[in-house]
Scaffold this active site. Structure first.
Site, PDB file in Angstrom:
ATOM      1  CB  CYS A  11     -58.207 -12.274 -30.781  1.00  0.00           C
ATOM      2  SG  CYS A  11     -58.006 -12.860 -29.141  1.00  0.00           S
ATOM      3  CG  HIS A  64     -62.004 -14.611 -29.426  1.00  0.00           C
ATOM      4  ND1 HIS A  64     -60.872 -14.550 -30.076  1.00  0.00           N
ATOM      5  CD2 HIS A  64     -63.014 -13.836 -30.342  1.00  0.00           C
ATOM      6  CE1 HIS A  64     -61.070 -14.162 -31.487  1.00  0.00           C
ATOM      7  NE2 HIS A  64     -62.507 -13.853 -31.642  1.00  0.00           N
ATOM      8  CG  HIS A  76     -63.243 -11.980 -34.660  1.00  0.00           C
ATOM      9  ND1 HIS A  76     -63.046 -12.969 -34.058  1.00  0.00           N
ATOM     10  CD2 HIS A  76     -64.378 -11.853 -35.399  1.00  0.00           C
ATOM     11  CE1 HIS A  76     -64.081 -13.897 -34.778  1.00  0.00           C
ATOM     12  NE2 HIS A  76     -64.642 -13.124 -35.635  1.00  0.00           N
TER      13      HIS A  76
END
Length: 107
Positions: A11, A64, A76
Site C-alpha cells: 500500500c 494500511h 489502494h
C-alpha cells in the site's frame, strides 16, 4: 509486502510510486506517510489526493494507507491481491478500520 514497482506493490509503496510520478517525494512506509500534511477531522473534509489511513491489524496502528479519489472512494494496493483496487470508505470493513486522513492541500 514491500513492493514498490508495478511488478508488485504494497500500500505505501504504491502511494510513493504514484506521488513520485507527479514529482512529489513522500516517505516509504505507512507510519512515515502518516506524519505528512495536516490531519482532517472527518471524511466530509476529504479532497482528492488526501492519504487515508486504516488499522487493519498490522504491526503498527497505521497499517494500511490509500489515496482518496473523491466521491467517498479511495484507491489502494490491498494485501489480499495483486491488483490495485478502488473501494468505498463507507464499506463495512474500511469504515470499521478507518483512522483518519492527512491532506496536503489547504486553502
Amino acid at each position: 509486502f514491500g513492493g514498490t514497482t508495478p511488478k508488485g506493490f504494497d500500500c505505501s509503496g504504491y502511494l510513493q510510486y504514484v506521488f513520485q510520478k507527479h514529482g512529489i517525494s513522500i516517505p516509504r512506509t505507512t507510519d512515515e506517510q502518516y506524519k505528512l500534511g495536516q490531519r482532517t477531522k472527518s471524511t466530509k473534509e476529504l479532497v482528492a489526493g488526501d492519504l487515508v489511513f486504516f488499522n487493519t491489524g498490522g504491526s503498527s496502528q497505521y497499517s494500511h494507507v490509500g489515496l482518496y479519489i473523491g466521491n467517498g472512494e479511495f484507491i489502494h494496493a490491498p494485501s489480499s491481491g495483486k491488483t490495485i483496487k478502488t473501494e468505498k470508505l463507507s464499506s463495512p470493513y474500511y469504515a470499521k478500520h478507518y483512522l483518519g486522513a492527512h491532506t496536503f492541500f489547504t486553502e
